[in-house]
Scaffold this motif. Structure first.
Motif, short mmCIF file in Angstrom:
data_model
loop_
_atom_site.label_atom_id
_atom_site.label_comp_id
_atom_site.label_asym_id
_atom_site.label_seq_id
_atom_site.Cartn_x
_atom_site.Cartn_y
_atom_site.Cartn_z
N ASP A 15 -9.02 -3.35 15.28
CA ASP A 15 -8.72 -1.99 14.85
C ASP A 15 -8.30 -2.04 13.38
O ASP A 15 -7.18 -2.40 13.06
N ARG A 16 -9.21 -1.68 12.50
CA ARG A 16 -8.91 -1.76 11.07
C ARG A 16 -8.05 -0.60 10.58
O ARG A 16 -7.55 -0.64 9.46
N ALA A 17 -7.89 0.42 11.41
CA ALA A 17 -6.98 1.55 11.12
C ALA A 17 -7.15 2.06 9.69
O ALA A 17 -6.17 2.24 8.96
N ALA A 18 -8.39 2.33 9.31
CA ALA A 18 -8.67 2.76 7.93
C ALA A 18 -7.97 4.06 7.57
O ALA A 18 -7.72 4.32 6.39
N GLU A 19 -7.61 4.85 8.58
CA GLU A 19 -6.95 6.12 8.31
C GLU A 19 -5.55 5.92 7.70
O GLU A 19 -4.98 6.85 7.11
N LEU A 20 -4.99 4.72 7.83
CA LEU A 20 -3.66 4.45 7.28
C LEU A 20 -3.69 3.95 5.83
O LEU A 20 -2.64 3.88 5.19
N ARG A 21 -4.87 3.61 5.33
CA ARG A 21 -4.95 3.02 3.99
C ARG A 21 -4.45 3.96 2.90
O ARG A 21 -3.93 3.51 1.88
N GLY A 22 -4.59 5.25 3.12
CA GLY A 22 -4.12 6.22 2.13
C GLY A 22 -2.79 6.85 2.48
O GLY A 22 -2.44 7.90 1.93
N ASP A 23 -2.03 6.20 3.35
CA ASP A 23 -0.73 6.72 3.79
C ASP A 23 0.36 5.71 3.40
O ASP A 23 0.78 4.88 4.23
N PRO A 24 0.85 5.76 2.16
CA PRO A 24 1.84 4.77 1.69
C PRO A 24 3.10 4.72 2.54
O PRO A 24 3.66 3.65 2.76
N ALA A 25 3.55 5.88 3.03
CA ALA A 25 4.78 5.91 3.82
C ALA A 25 4.62 5.14 5.14
O ALA A 25 5.49 4.37 5.54
N LEU A 27 2.46 2.76 5.74
CA LEU A 27 2.32 1.34 5.44
C LEU A 27 3.66 0.71 5.08
O LEU A 27 3.95 -0.43 5.47
N GLU A 28 4.50 1.45 4.37
CA GLU A 28 5.83 0.94 4.02
C GLU A 28 6.66 0.73 5.27
O GLU A 28 7.35 -0.29 5.41
N ALA A 32 8.04 -2.91 6.89
CA ALA A 32 9.46 -3.10 7.17
C ALA A 32 9.72 -3.51 8.62
O ALA A 32 10.82 -3.98 8.95
N ALA A 33 8.73 -3.35 9.48
CA ALA A 33 8.90 -3.67 10.89
C ALA A 33 9.01 -5.19 11.09
O ALA A 33 8.29 -5.96 10.45
N PRO A 73 0.58 -6.43 -0.66
CA PRO A 73 -0.22 -6.92 0.48
C PRO A 73 -1.46 -6.07 0.70
O PRO A 73 -1.50 -4.88 0.36
N ILE A 74 -2.47 -6.67 1.31
CA ILE A 74 -3.69 -5.98 1.72
C ILE A 74 -3.58 -5.67 3.20
O ILE A 74 -3.31 -6.57 4.01
N PHE A 75 -3.79 -4.42 3.58
CA PHE A 75 -3.71 -4.04 4.98
C PHE A 75 -5.03 -4.38 5.68
O PHE A 75 -6.10 -3.93 5.28
N LEU A 76 -4.94 -5.19 6.74
CA LEU A 76 -6.14 -5.62 7.46
C LEU A 76 -6.38 -4.82 8.73
O LEU A 76 -7.53 -4.64 9.14
#
Length: 322
Positions: A15-25, A27-28, A32-33, A73-76
């Motif tokens: 699940d590459r979850a590409a919809e989160l790539r433009g959501d900085p909050a 990803l932050e 932190a998790a 970091p790069i989100f995978l």
């Protein structure tokens, strides 16, 4: 091929979850998790773990090794447990015992960072790829390819200004001219060319002694896959190819290719090698290839395990290309 995606790096339904790539909050929060995991990459080598180097060396995002990083970091993607998975380049780190392997066909050296356990090493991916799980293989191949793209695309191709990492690593933006730049993948055809009971094998200059593989070449702009197969085989070996059929594909992050495996049916058999393209080419019968795969041919080594050439040849020998 019904089992095409079983090739190394063939995919693990990540699940590459590409919809989160433009959501900085989002990803932050993910970074932190406490269950988020990040894979360090050092000069193209992933961190791998275990005595057999058969696992990705995933670390918490807060691990001290990431003090060596100079970009975000790069989100995978996400695991089935919704764990965030990232990669981060730490190529600024300078090991004390670094051996210069520049120009070598394969780098067997491993590097150890003092902040990780003894069985965690930075290793050449081609040396460990067949030991990784399908999920680790897909993630590590993706990380290596995308970080390699960042390393070579730090400046805008239009205006020359420095670009900035964006979209969780899947884009670079130029603040000077406003253009966006995206990761590239180079399509490469790799051909299982058969004529009767024989397959066409070739070798490039500089390869280790005895190393042969299927012919391969880049697809040119405006060219179909089938046309690229026919053109490359004729250019390299002077063989005319008729019917071409797709078999399987393989992401190949060395540095950023998509290997498109095809079966081509030769219409001619006389070989004329172009020395500017390859060093040698020859027809190898099924019986001879069986001996090669068994390690009984001193003049020819089998294609590297994990590479799509090995996958195609093995399935040809097993008569499981359909």
């Amino acid at each position: 091929m019904k089992h095409a995606e079983t090739v190394t790096f063939g995919g693990s339904h990540l699940d590459r979850a590409a919809e989160l790539r433009g959501d900085p909050a989002a990803l932050e929060d993910m970074l932190a998790a406490t269950n988020t995991r990040v894979l360090p990459i050092w000069r193209g080598k992933p961190l791998v773990a275990g005595d057999r180097r058969d696992q990705g060396g995933w670390l918490p995002a807060s691990h001290p090794i990431f003090a060596e990083a100079d970009e975000a970091p790069i989100f995978l993607g996400r695991s089935e447990m919704q764990t965030g998975l990232f990669a981060r380049d730490i190529s600024c780190w300078e090991p004390a015992d670094l051996v210069d392997m520049q120009g070598a066909f394969f780098d067997p050296t491993e590097q150890w960072h003092p902040s990780v356990p003894e069985d965690h090493r930075f290793s050449e991916l081609r040396g460990v790829m067949t030991r990784l799980s399908a999920r680790d293989a897909e993630l590590i191949a993706s990380a290596k390819a995308i970080l390699g793209w960042h390393e070579s695309h730090g400046f805008c191709a239009y205006c020359g200004a420095k670009t900035m990492l964006a979209m969780a690593g899947w884009q670079r933006d130029c603040e000077a001219c406003g253009r966006h730049h995206f990761p590239r993948t180079d399509p490469v055809v790799i051909m299982l060319i058969t004529h009767g009971n024989a397959v066409l094998m070739g070798r490039s200059p500089g390869w280790p002694d005895g190393m042969y593989s299927c012919l391969a070449g880049f697809v040119e702009p405006g060219e179909t896959i089938e046309a690229a197969v026919r053109r490359e085989v004729f250019e390299e070996a002077g063989i005319r190819v008729g019917h071409v059929e797709y078999l399987a594909s393989q992401p190949w992050p060395f540095p950023a290719s998509l290997m498109i495996g095809c079966h081509g049916h030769a219409e001619t058999s006389e070989i004329t090698v172009d020395p500017s393209e390859i060093e040698d080419a020859k027809w190898v019968t099924r019986e001879e290839m069986l001996e090669t795969f068994a390690g009984n041919d001193p003049a020819m080594k089998p294609a590297r395990k994990g590479a799509i050439a090995h996958f195609l040849l093995l399935n040809w020998l097993k008569d499981t290309l359909d």
